[in-house]
Design a protein around this motif. Structure first.
Motif, PDB file in Angstrom:
ATOM      1  N   ASP A 144       0.810  -1.220   0.000  1.00 31.25           N
ATOM      2  CA  ASP A 144       0.000   0.000   0.000  1.00 31.25           C
ATOM      3  C   ASP A 144       0.841   1.268   0.000  1.00 31.25           C
ATOM      4  OD1 ASP A 144       1.063  -0.140   2.517  1.00 31.25           O
ATOM      5  OD2 ASP A 144      -0.848  -0.096   3.595  1.00 31.25           O
ATOM      6  N   GLY A 145       2.139   1.130  -0.285  1.00 31.00           N
ATOM      7  CA  GLY A 145       2.995   2.309  -0.365  1.00 31.00           C
ATOM      8  C   GLY A 145       3.040   2.856  -1.781  1.00 31.00           C
ATOM      9  N   MET A 146       4.142   3.489  -2.127  1.00 30.87           N
ATOM     10  CA  MET A 146       4.286   4.047  -3.467  1.00 30.87           C
ATOM     11  C   MET A 146       4.261   2.948  -4.524  1.00 30.87           C
ATOM     12  SD  MET A 146       7.401   6.396  -4.983  1.00 30.87           S
ATOM     13  CE  MET A 146       8.491   4.999  -5.279  1.00 30.87           C
ATOM     14  N   THR A 147       3.681   3.247  -5.662  1.00 31.01           N
ATOM     15  CA  THR A 147       3.715   2.326  -6.799  1.00 31.01           C
ATOM     16  C   THR A 147       4.843   2.732  -7.737  1.00 31.01           C
ATOM     17  OG1 THR A 147       1.343   1.854  -6.709  1.00 31.01           O
ATOM     18  CG2 THR A 147       2.452   1.448  -8.801  1.00 31.01           C
ATOM     19  N   LEU A 148       5.779   1.816  -7.960  1.00 30.08           N
ATOM     20  CA  LEU A 148       6.859   2.019  -8.923  1.00 30.08           C
ATOM     21  C   LEU A 148       6.419   1.398 -10.243  1.00 30.08           C
ATOM     22  CD1 LEU A 148       9.778   2.713  -9.770  1.00 30.08           C
ATOM     23  CD2 LEU A 148      10.446   0.460  -8.904  1.00 30.08           C
TER      24      LEU A 148
END
Length: 259
Positions: A144-148
């Motif tokens: 649920d963090g940043m999407t790379l």
């Protein structure tokens, strides 16, 4: 952002004040055209692959910094659909580099809650490379963090062609089933792009002094803010990212309207 700015930017240059960054106004989606690896290597008397390997360090730092400052989506242009025209030795080296780097980094990205996905015709990649990206997606897809977002074997024109083909297939299926095809709108077209579930970039960064979009996210960057820097990609660090973010925050985004 849950880390203080002096932790993210511990040793800023004298002309750069991290406290000017407004955490509430960080762009949701940053896209990067990473250019200059070859020139960086040439300046040091090395081959292009040496520059690409050095560029991995910059990628690693920018991923971590972007995540720390609160960027929700970071899209990096790793390999275009036109890059197959490069010397075979360089292409093979890049494909191996993608695979080994992804496998080496995925556990760390997972610990940082980063979700890894790809856009482009990944089915045309060598199996080793394709499998590495697939493993990264499978391991991190619920984060649920940043999407790379790694754009690999990606081209903006090809993406739009693929979207139109998908739309046509869907319309033909509707007709065969006795239903009216969906009306063609900007929204319905965008749902068939590789980036269907990703917001359009707020900020597009291009390194190495070039001033072109290079067939990157042609539909999605219609209203993105552009920041171009002369810095070659291997030298692009968290402070260069900070400069770009501060420049972005100084822009007046009107989206075609008059203010």
């Amino acid at each position: 952002m849950n880390k203080p700015l002096d932790y993210i930017f511990p040793n800023p240059p004298a002309d750069l004040d991290p406290t000017r960054l407004d955490p509430a106004a960080v762009p949701e989606h940053v896209a990067v055209i990473m250019d200059g690896n070859g020139r960086w290597a040439k300046e040091r008397g090395k081959n292009r692959l040496f520059g690409h390997k050095a560029g991995i360090d910059a990628v690693r730092e920018i991923i971590r910094c972007a995540s720390d400052v609160g960027v929700r989506y970071l899209t990096i242009y790793s390999f275009s659909s036109e890059n197959w025209k490069r010397p075979q030795e360089e292409v093979i080296g890049l494909m191996n580099l993608f695979a080994t780097t992804m496998l080496a980094e995925v556990d760390g990205l997972h610990e940082e809650h980063v979700r890894v996905m790809t856009i482009g015709r990944t089915d045309e990649l060598p199996k080793k490379t394709r499998d590495a990206f697939a493993k990264a997606w499978e391991k991190t897809k619920d984060n649920d963090g940043m999407t790379l977002v790694v754009a690999v074997n990606y081209g903006g024109r090809v993406e739009m062609l693929d979207a139109m083909r998908s739309l046509m297939d869907e319309a033909h299926a509707a007709v065969r089933a006795g239903r009216a095809p969906e009306e063609l709108t900007e929204e319905s077209f965008a749902r068939h792009l590789y980036t269907a579930d990703i917001p359009d970039p707020d900020l597009l960064i291009r390194t190495s002094g070039e001033m072109r979009v290079s067939n990157f996210l042609l539909w999605q960057i219609a209203y993105s803010e552009f920041v171009c820097t002369d810095v070659l990609w291997p030298d692009f660090d968290r402070y260069e990212l900070l400069r770009a973010l501060l420049e972005f925050q100084g822009r007046d985004r009107r989206f075609g309207a008059v203010k």
